[in-house]
Design an enzyme around this catalytic site. Sequence first.
Site, mmCIF file in Angstrom:
data_model
loop_
_atom_site.group_PDB
_atom_site.id
_atom_site.type_symbol
_atom_site.label_atom_id
_atom_site.label_comp_id
_atom_site.label_asym_id
_atom_site.label_seq_id
_atom_site.Cartn_x
_atom_site.Cartn_y
_atom_site.Cartn_z
ATOM 1 N N GLN A 16 -69.231 -7.016 -4.685
ATOM 2 C CA GLN A 16 -68.449 -9.067 -5.088
ATOM 3 C C GLN A 16 -69.189 -9.345 -3.840
ATOM 4 O O GLN A 16 -68.937 -9.138 -2.641
ATOM 5 C CB GLN A 16 -67.205 -8.710 -5.334
ATOM 6 C CG GLN A 16 -66.262 -8.024 -3.889
ATOM 7 C CD GLN A 16 -64.701 -7.902 -4.979
ATOM 8 O OE1 GLN A 16 -64.779 -7.600 -6.082
ATOM 9 N NE2 GLN A 16 -63.712 -7.901 -4.304
ATOM 10 N N HIS B 182 -67.140 -30.323 9.611
ATOM 11 C CA HIS B 182 -67.589 -29.338 10.371
ATOM 12 C C HIS B 182 -67.432 -30.157 11.591
ATOM 13 O O HIS B 182 -67.726 -29.706 13.033
ATOM 14 C CB HIS B 182 -68.993 -28.604 10.313
ATOM 15 C CG HIS B 182 -69.866 -28.155 11.696
ATOM 16 N ND1 HIS B 182 -71.134 -28.568 11.859
ATOM 17 C CD2 HIS B 182 -69.261 -27.316 12.484
ATOM 18 C CE1 HIS B 182 -71.275 -27.730 12.752
ATOM 19 N NE2 HIS B 182 -70.598 -27.309 12.920
ATOM 20 N N LYS C 291 -59.685 -1.985 23.201
ATOM 21 C CA LYS C 291 -59.083 -2.111 22.530
ATOM 22 C C LYS C 291 -59.153 -0.695 21.452
ATOM 23 O O LYS C 291 -57.779 -0.187 20.680
ATOM 24 C CB LYS C 291 -59.292 -3.538 21.474
ATOM 25 C CG LYS C 291 -58.476 -4.055 21.925
ATOM 26 C CD LYS C 291 -57.368 -4.179 22.708
ATOM 27 C CE LYS C 291 -57.035 -5.301 23.937
ATOM 28 N NZ LYS C 291 -57.763 -5.648 24.953
ATOM 29 N N LYS C 292 -60.083 0.307 21.016
ATOM 30 C CA LYS C 292 -60.613 1.230 21.016
ATOM 31 C C LYS C 292 -61.385 2.389 21.400
ATOM 32 O O LYS C 292 -61.977 1.703 22.666
ATOM 33 C CB LYS C 292 -61.376 0.760 19.050
ATOM 34 C CG LYS C 292 -62.673 -0.144 19.591
ATOM 35 C CD LYS C 292 -62.794 -0.947 17.999
ATOM 36 C CE LYS C 292 -64.315 -1.744 18.430
ATOM 37 N NZ LYS C 292 -64.839 -2.453 16.826
ATOM 38 N N GLU D 201 -64.196 -31.073 13.619
ATOM 39 C CA GLU D 201 -64.271 -29.178 14.002
ATOM 40 C C GLU D 201 -64.381 -29.013 15.470
ATOM 41 O O GLU D 201 -63.730 -28.698 16.387
ATOM 42 C CB GLU D 201 -64.871 -27.837 13.020
ATOM 43 C CG GLU D 201 -65.142 -26.756 14.103
ATOM 44 C CD GLU D 201 -65.985 -25.799 13.898
ATOM 45 O OE1 GLU D 201 -66.435 -25.733 15.392
ATOM 46 O OE2 GLU D 201 -66.427 -25.792 13.118
ATOM 47 N N LEU E 13 -80.395 -1.181 -0.295
ATOM 48 C CA LEU E 13 -80.128 -1.931 -1.494
ATOM 49 C C LEU E 13 -78.618 -2.192 -1.048
ATOM 50 O O LEU E 13 -77.620 -1.048 -0.604
ATOM 51 C CB LEU E 13 -80.170 -1.459 -2.490
ATOM 52 C CG LEU E 13 -79.607 -2.019 -3.484
ATOM 53 C CD1 LEU E 13 -80.466 -1.545 -5.234
ATOM 54 C CD2 LEU E 13 -77.997 -1.038 -3.882
#
Length: 991
Positions: free
Chosen positions: A325, A70, A860-861, A73, A321
């Site tokens: 994965q 870190h 962009k959208k 970086e 809830l």
Amino acid sequence: MSAYQSESVRHSYDSIIKSAGDKRTYRGLELTNGMKVMLVSDPTTDKAAAALDVNIGYMCDPDDVPGLAHFCEHMLFLGTKKYPSENEYNRFLNEHGGASNAFTAAEHTNYYFDVSSQHLEGALDRFAQFFISPLFNEESKDRELNAVDSENEKNLKSDMWRLHQLEKATADQKHPFSKFGTGNKYTLSERPAQLNLDVRDELLKYHSTYYSANVMALSVLGKEDLDSLSRLVVDKFASVENKNVKVPEFPIHPFQEEHLRLRCDVVPVKDIRTMNVAFPLPDLHPFYRTNPGHYLGHLIGHEGPGSLLSLLKAKGWVNSLVGGQREGGNGFMFFTVNVDLTEEGLGHVYDIVTHIFQYLEMLRQAGHKEWIFNECKDLSALKFRFKDKEMPRNYTSHLAGLLQQYPLDHVLVAPYLCEDYKPELIDDVLSKLTPENVRVAVVAKAFEGATDSEEKWYKTQYRVEPISPDLIKQWSQVETHPDLKLPPPNEFIPTQFEIKPRPAEAPSIPECIKDDPMCKVWFKQDDTFLLPKACLNFEFINPVAYADPLNCNLAYMFVQLYRDALTEYAYSAELAGVSYTLHNTTYGFYLAIGGYDDKQSILLKKVLDKMTSFTIDPKRFTIIKELYTRALENFKAEQPYQHAVYYTTLLLSEVGWTKEELVGSLDEVTIENLQSFMKQLFSHMYMECLVHGNVTQQQALDTVGLVVGSLQENTKTRPLLASQRVKHREVQLPQGVAHKYERENTVHSTSAIETYYQCGLQSTRDNMLLELLCQILNEPCFNQLRTQEQLGYIVFSGVRRANSVQGLRFILQSDRQPAYLDERVEVFVQKMESHLQDLSEEEFQKHITALVVRRLDKPKKLTSETARHWGEILAQQYNFDRDNIEVGFLKTITKEELLNFYKEHFSWGAPKRRKLTVHVKPAETAPGTEEQGAEAAQQTTETNSPPDIPVPQEITDVTAFKSNLPLHPHLPPYQPHKDPDFVLSQGKAKL
């Protein structure tokens, strides 16, 4: 297929995989030094972008220097041999409309930037040097260490960071997963000194060891053609050295036998109640075509009828809830089920786990269903086919990470693949989700005083105990529950994707197609993205919703209870790409429907039917009120800078209820009062609407007619009086006076300020003068206050706008005292006068061009363009062509005009100087804080020391302060023919 030949390129191919809205072309390269590259040519882009992902993260930190990845970086931004100036990279980006960032994760360090499309080469040249010849200057190292320490300090009271580190602390301590990745002064300075380690040498060694081309992945997006981009990348990155580093693998899971069948009780900072049920999994990335973890996550995390969530909510034990994965490392993953516990649910933790195993047993007995797999496959394919464009900087960052996970020819589509149905893989994953492999973590304030351990880095209090063998055996023998069932087929999956024909004369900005006492309707048929999507936005206005703190609470409760009641129905729509949003506002409440237009009307009808016939469930009312009460109380644990922003808003807004006032009226929040409030809320209404996307004008009118008709038929809603539709106003700060408001944050040990210089009502001229000033100040502010003076990790400057009023704001969070931070901001602001005067005409024009790039950066959208138009509607300005109009004026601004604007509003003694500063300090001064501030002040050079900073007046009573000041007038709707600046900016602005 072969696409590009060069002696520096090993492999090259052009991709033909595209989604419906994607006009870009792609090329994958592998350079001879082993670097993987994805090039994206987009001739329409305003911004170029690039990202480089190093497949090495904090799990490779030396054991004696936690946080080194870190820290590395951070240090790469602070000078290279070719560009030794500490702020050269950020200065270049800022001058050309760009920005940058980076992050360090367990296995990845990802750097990314964007810049005006004309200046990609210059940015890439500076960027590439990070990975070729960084300096790691000693002086820079010592100062940047403070930034890393400040970043860690910011996270110490964050439950998210604390719980993540605790999970690592209760795993195998010999596994790299357990490392402390952020680092702080102790790990990066004090402890290395004790071990006779030179941290600069460690940085050089780390970079030299791991920053190898063969573990790097680069993505570049530009308007150039693919051959030009290829040549550019080869020129800049072919010289990055290949040290033949092997990507680390972790085949041994950090959760071994001794770390399973455990329960961990944890004390949080905020008053939250959650439970995490986790299972170790092998790495499923090799099976991305089948995605067995996604199949199971889709079912376990489902929120429709028959779901695990529905059963647990019906029992009153959980509110939400999330299951599925979760990434781990190269060789291991996790499967988790997270729930938000109710007060009653905290006493039924093991019963909830029982129901989780009952659901898993139901899945085993029901067997894998190919139709469910195919539904997941269809939804994923649909998402890819009609995916929106992303912001270039975010897109390249994401792509660079994907290059590390998937083969080059699958990178673009891999996250959406779900094509090979292999039930044996689903069974294999399901076989791992057993009581023998379970870990349970429960987080609640109730455990205070009942713990026996403390996590090393964040000081989190916890207790670990084994789950009894009898309970494990009981879970192993569970039978299915009659209320748990597989979800039904999804009726919301769209089938019609036709792009509706658009009239040739249709305007390019929203037009008002209906205006009556009940509603005003704005409409624009999409002419840009051409996807089968639409956005329907409705603001329902009734001043009763914010009339007092009680009504504000009741409005919130109505929205939360309504959303809670619609969860089962709306979840399938959300999975199929059709969703709704509902929240309360200071004027009433806001409703939006978005996604594929094919099935939007079905969802809208259901939303309206439920809204106008809503009945309160007493059990859910009690649970959600308690959840809301905790949320209000938890505000005290928010970051100090968030408190500073909150109090600034409170001081400047005409109307605003404090957290204390909201908490004080909670006793009156009853079912009876809520029922009475709902009748009042719907008795009178006015709506402003925006219908935007793949819809015709008649469909827009029909949609709004459906909403109005539902209100009038079911609740007898009548129009609101025009005099009741007045927008709130902003306090007008007095000229020539500075005010200060001070509060304590009782949770964090750091302080924060927001210093605000109010300029007045918005106008085309003042908007551009203020934005240009902020553009010029942005990089020097970061460089001076953060890089040079190291005042803190959070240093921000920019425009603040609210209720049509604007000004210049500075936000800092630090371990220094607020008064010192405020002083340093004042010194910086005054130094900027000479900075502005010293700007050459060439530099001045660069900043104008950079701001032009930022302002003309196209959405962009569809949702982004909708948000721009909706902002104009909410402000009742309706200046839908604002960017072109204001940029047209921006190009006429001279340096002299900007200097005069500065001298008018910001210089000491300026005639229109209006200053408000909010100081948030810790309840008790942190040890050494005052000494640090005094030491830093002493180190400040003579030229930086302020001769005579105006002394602010203390604000002791917010109500008295606001009642003694006038309010800014309402800004009338924008009218081009009455705008004196408009004549300067007619026509479309161009880069």
